[in-house]
Motif scaffolding. Structure first.
Motif, PDB file in Angstrom:
ATOM      1  N   LEU A   1      -1.508   6.550 -11.232  1.00  0.00           N
ATOM      2  CA  LEU A   1      -1.834   5.376 -10.420  1.00  0.00           C
ATOM      3  C   LEU A   1      -3.253   4.892 -10.721  1.00  0.00           C
ATOM      4  O   LEU A   1      -3.502   3.683 -10.789  1.00  0.00           O
ATOM      5  N   ARG A   2      -4.172   5.805 -10.927  1.00  0.00           N
ATOM      6  CA  ARG A   2      -5.544   5.409 -11.293  1.00  0.00           C
ATOM      7  C   ARG A   2      -5.552   4.743 -12.676  1.00  0.00           C
ATOM      8  O   ARG A   2      -6.311   3.815 -12.911  1.00  0.00           O
TER       9      ARG A   2
ATOM     10  N   ILE B   1      -7.727   0.491  -4.956  1.00  0.00           N
ATOM     11  CA  ILE B   1      -7.603   1.841  -4.419  1.00  0.00           C
ATOM     12  C   ILE B   1      -8.503   1.937  -3.196  1.00  0.00           C
ATOM     13  O   ILE B   1      -9.680   1.578  -3.251  1.00  0.00           O
TER      14      ILE B   1
ATOM     15  N   SER C   1      -1.246  10.801  -9.018  1.00  0.00           N
ATOM     16  CA  SER C   1      -2.521  10.181  -8.687  1.00  0.00           C
ATOM     17  C   SER C   1      -3.238   9.689  -9.948  1.00  0.00           C
ATOM     18  O   SER C   1      -3.758   8.578  -9.989  1.00  0.00           O
TER      19      SER C   1
ATOM     20  N   CYS D   1      -6.299   8.957  -0.891  1.00  0.00           N
ATOM     21  CA  CYS D   1      -6.333   7.585  -1.398  1.00  0.00           C
ATOM     22  C   CYS D   1      -5.018   6.884  -1.106  1.00  0.00           C
ATOM     23  O   CYS D   1      -3.966   7.504  -1.026  1.00  0.00           O
ATOM     24  N   ARG D   2      -5.121   5.579  -0.982  1.00  0.00           N
ATOM     25  CA  ARG D   2      -3.929   4.745  -0.923  1.00  0.00           C
ATOM     26  C   ARG D   2      -4.096   3.696  -2.015  1.00  0.00           C
ATOM     27  O   ARG D   2      -5.217   3.303  -2.356  1.00  0.00           O
ATOM     28  N   TYR D   3      -2.994   3.259  -2.556  1.00  0.00           N
ATOM     29  CA  TYR D   3      -2.995   2.395  -3.731  1.00  0.00           C
ATOM     30  C   TYR D   3      -2.253   1.112  -3.410  1.00  0.00           C
ATOM     31  O   TYR D   3      -1.110   1.161  -2.939  1.00  0.00           O
TER      32      TYR D   3
ATOM     33  N   GLU E   1      -4.661   1.168 -12.427  1.00  0.00           N
ATOM     34  CA  GLU E   1      -5.697   0.272 -11.903  1.00  0.00           C
ATOM     35  C   GLU E   1      -6.506  -0.347 -13.039  1.00  0.00           C
ATOM     36  O   GLU E   1      -6.945  -1.490 -12.952  1.00  0.00           O
TER      37      GLU E   1
ATOM     38  N   TRP F   1       0.852  -1.178   0.000  1.00  0.00           N
ATOM     39  CA  TRP F   1       0.000   0.000   0.000  1.00  0.00           C
ATOM     40  C   TRP F   1       0.893   1.235   0.000  1.00  0.00           C
ATOM     41  O   TRP F   1       1.822   1.332   0.793  1.00  0.00           O
TER      42      TRP F   1
ATOM     43  N   VAL G   1      -1.876  -1.367 -10.250  1.00  0.00           N
ATOM     44  CA  VAL G   1      -2.589  -1.047  -9.019  1.00  0.00           C
ATOM     45  C   VAL G   1      -3.736  -2.038  -8.905  1.00  0.00           C
ATOM     46  O   VAL G   1      -4.606  -2.110  -9.773  1.00  0.00           O
TER      47      VAL G   1
ATOM     48  N   VAL H   1      -0.184  -1.461  -4.756  1.00  0.00           N
ATOM     49  CA  VAL H   1       0.662  -1.593  -5.948  1.00  0.00           C
ATOM     50  C   VAL H   1       1.327  -2.963  -5.926  1.00  0.00           C
ATOM     51  O   VAL H   1       1.811  -3.425  -4.891  1.00  0.00           O
TER      52      VAL H   1
END
Length: 100
Positions: free
Chosen positions: A34-35, A52, A31, A66-68, A38, A10, A49, A70
């Motif tokens: 990272l989205r 989320i 951000s 948010c936390r991702y 996903e 995370w 990712v 990964v």
């Protein structure tokens, strides 16, 4: 993740920002990337990712963060990638010779 010997981890944008020495103005870009990860792999990026989530705020006035989750993805071996690309190149060459 390699530092911790974990398969997945995370992370938050703030952690990535601190780790890579980015400015706060680059956070939206990180951000967004990272989205994007996903929804699927992106180019040669070795990470995806998986999920989320949101972090728990200590103060109600803080904006949600948010936390991702990964994870390192399995990369296609170079030999297989070359076969795929050479097929595409062969079709392009065939198409260009027909038109000329």
């Amino acid at each position: 993740m390699e530092e911790h010997g974990a398969e997945e981890r995370w992370v938050t944008v703030q952690e990535l920002r601190d780790h890579v020495n980015l400015t706060r103005y680059q956070c939206n870009t990180v951000s967004g990337f990272l989205r994007r990860l996903e929804s699927g792999p992106f180019g040669q990026c070795p990470y995806i990712v998986v999920r989320i989530g949101t972090t728990h705020n200590t103060c109600l006035s803080d904006p949600p963060r948010c936390r991702y989750l990964v994870k390192r993805r399995n990369m296609i071996p170079a030999g297989l990638a070359g076969i795929h690309h050479s097929g595409v190149q062969a079709r392009r060459k065939a198409g260009s010779s027909e038109s000329g």
